[in-house]
Design a protein around this motif. Structure first.
Motif, PDB file in Angstrom:
ATOM      1  N   GLU A  38      12.072  56.544  50.197  1.00 24.86           N
ATOM      2  CA  GLU A  38      13.520  56.521  50.239  1.00 24.86           C
ATOM      3  C   GLU A  38      14.058  57.719  51.012  1.00 24.86           C
ATOM      4  O   GLU A  38      15.261  57.896  51.127  1.00 24.86           O
ATOM      5  N   ASP A  39      13.144  58.522  51.564  1.00 25.15           N
ATOM      6  CA  ASP A  39      13.495  59.707  52.331  1.00 25.15           C
ATOM      7  C   ASP A  39      12.654  59.718  53.605  1.00 25.15           C
ATOM      8  O   ASP A  39      12.009  58.728  53.935  1.00 25.15           O
ATOM      9  N   ASP A  40      12.640  60.812  54.325  1.00 24.11           N
ATOM     10  CA  ASP A  40      11.893  60.907  55.572  1.00 24.11           C
ATOM     11  C   ASP A  40      10.390  60.796  55.348  1.00 24.11           C
ATOM     12  O   ASP A  40       9.871  61.217  54.310  1.00 24.11           O
TER      13      ASP A  40
END
Length: 120
Positions: free
Chosen positions: A115-117
Protein backbone atom coordinates in the motif's frame (compact mmCIF):
# COMPACT_ATOMS: atom_id res chain seq x y z
CA UNK A 1 20.25 -37.74 15.87
CA UNK A 2 17.93 -39.40 18.35
CA UNK A 3 18.01 -39.15 22.11
CA UNK A 4 17.01 -42.09 24.28
CA UNK A 5 14.78 -41.18 27.17
CA UNK A 6 13.74 -43.00 30.29
CA UNK A 7 10.04 -43.78 30.48
CA UNK A 8 8.28 -42.47 33.56
CA UNK A 9 4.97 -43.92 34.70
CA UNK A 10 2.68 -41.16 35.92
CA UNK A 11 -0.28 -41.86 38.15
CA UNK A 12 -3.56 -40.06 37.48
CA UNK A 13 -4.15 -37.02 39.59
CA UNK A 14 -7.40 -37.17 41.52
CA UNK A 15 -8.01 -33.54 40.60
CA UNK A 16 -7.27 -33.81 36.90
CA UNK A 17 -9.77 -36.53 35.96
CA UNK A 18 -9.72 -40.11 34.78
CA UNK A 19 -8.16 -39.54 31.32
CA UNK A 20 -5.73 -36.87 32.50
CA UNK A 21 -2.24 -37.03 33.99
CA UNK A 22 -0.56 -34.14 35.79
CA UNK A 23 3.09 -33.59 36.67
CA UNK A 24 3.91 -30.63 38.88
CA UNK A 25 7.38 -29.21 38.12
CA UNK A 26 9.60 -27.42 40.65
CA UNK A 27 9.33 -24.20 38.59
CA UNK A 28 5.57 -24.11 39.22
CA UNK A 29 4.82 -25.25 35.68
CA UNK A 30 2.64 -28.26 35.08
CA UNK A 31 2.82 -30.92 32.39
CA UNK A 32 -0.72 -32.03 31.60
CA UNK A 33 -1.31 -35.17 29.54
CA UNK A 34 -4.85 -35.73 28.28
CA UNK A 35 -6.74 -38.16 26.11
CA UNK A 36 -9.36 -36.33 24.07
CA UNK A 37 -11.24 -38.88 21.99
CA UNK A 38 -8.82 -40.29 19.42
CA UNK A 39 -6.18 -37.66 20.25
CA UNK A 40 -3.56 -37.43 22.96
CA UNK A 41 -2.52 -33.96 24.09
CA UNK A 42 0.50 -32.84 26.11
CA UNK A 43 0.48 -29.30 27.46
CA UNK A 44 2.94 -27.24 29.48
CA UNK A 45 1.04 -24.79 31.64
CA UNK A 46 2.79 -21.79 33.19
CA UNK A 47 2.25 -20.98 36.90
CA UNK A 48 -0.12 -18.14 35.87
CA UNK A 49 -2.27 -20.63 33.92
CA UNK A 50 -1.13 -19.72 30.38
CA UNK A 51 -0.42 -22.65 28.06
CA UNK A 52 3.06 -22.23 26.54
CA UNK A 53 3.36 -25.53 24.65
CA UNK A 54 0.79 -27.94 23.24
CA UNK A 55 1.59 -31.14 21.38
CA UNK A 56 -1.54 -32.73 19.94
CA UNK A 57 -1.12 -36.23 18.51
CA UNK A 58 -3.76 -36.60 15.78
CA UNK A 59 -4.52 -39.27 13.20
CA UNK A 60 -2.77 -37.01 10.64
CA UNK A 61 0.36 -36.59 12.78
CA UNK A 62 1.54 -34.26 15.53
CA UNK A 63 0.44 -30.62 15.79
CA UNK A 64 2.79 -28.43 17.85
CA UNK A 65 1.68 -25.03 19.16
CA UNK A 66 4.13 -22.71 20.95
CA UNK A 67 2.88 -19.55 22.62
CA UNK A 68 5.13 -16.96 24.19
CA UNK A 69 6.83 -13.61 23.85
CA UNK A 70 9.76 -14.98 21.84
CA UNK A 71 10.40 -18.05 19.70
CA UNK A 72 13.97 -18.82 18.74
CA UNK A 73 15.12 -21.60 16.42
CA UNK A 74 18.85 -21.99 16.05
CA UNK A 75 20.86 -24.42 13.96
CA UNK A 76 24.56 -24.58 13.16
CA UNK A 77 23.84 -26.07 9.71
CA UNK A 78 20.40 -25.56 8.16
CA UNK A 79 16.67 -25.30 8.83
CA UNK A 80 14.25 -26.79 6.33
CA UNK A 81 10.51 -26.09 6.23
CA UNK A 82 8.66 -28.40 3.85
CA UNK A 83 4.92 -28.00 3.49
CA UNK A 84 2.15 -27.60 0.95
CA UNK A 85 1.67 -23.99 2.10
CA UNK A 86 3.71 -21.72 4.37
CA UNK A 87 2.31 -18.48 5.76
CA UNK A 88 4.41 -15.96 7.67
CA UNK A 89 2.26 -13.33 9.36
CA UNK A 90 3.61 -10.36 11.26
CA UNK A 91 1.52 -7.71 13.03
CA UNK A 92 4.26 -5.11 12.62
CA UNK A 93 7.45 -5.63 10.60
CA UNK A 94 9.06 -8.55 8.77
CA UNK A 95 12.76 -8.76 7.98
CA UNK A 96 14.52 -11.34 5.82
CA UNK A 97 18.25 -10.92 6.36
CA UNK A 98 21.13 -12.87 4.84
CA UNK A 99 24.85 -12.43 5.40
CA UNK A 100 25.26 -14.22 2.07
CA UNK A 101 23.05 -14.30 -1.00
CA UNK A 102 19.27 -14.36 -1.16
CA UNK A 103 17.44 -16.31 -3.85
CA UNK A 104 13.72 -16.65 -4.52
CA UNK A 105 12.63 -19.43 -6.90
CA UNK A 106 9.02 -19.82 -8.03
CA UNK A 107 7.49 -22.02 -10.71
CA UNK A 108 4.36 -19.84 -10.74
CA UNK A 109 3.69 -16.12 -10.64
CA UNK A 110 5.37 -13.88 -8.08
CA UNK A 111 3.08 -11.15 -6.76
CA UNK A 112 4.29 -8.26 -4.64
CA UNK A 113 1.66 -5.97 -3.14
CA UNK A 114 2.22 -2.88 -1.01
CA UNK A 115 0.00 0.00 0.00
CA UNK A 116 3.14 2.15 -0.08
CA UNK A 117 6.27 2.45 -2.24
CA UNK A 118 8.24 -0.57 -3.37
CA UNK A 119 12.00 -0.06 -3.68
CA UNK A 120 14.37 -2.40 -5.54
Amino acid sequence: MSIKSNVVNIKSSAVSGQNNRLVQLESGRQVVIQSEGMEEVVRIVEPEGNISLTVRMTDKGPVVTLTGAHLEISSTESITLDSRNIVLNSRENTLLKSEGGLRIDAEGEVDIHSEDDIRV
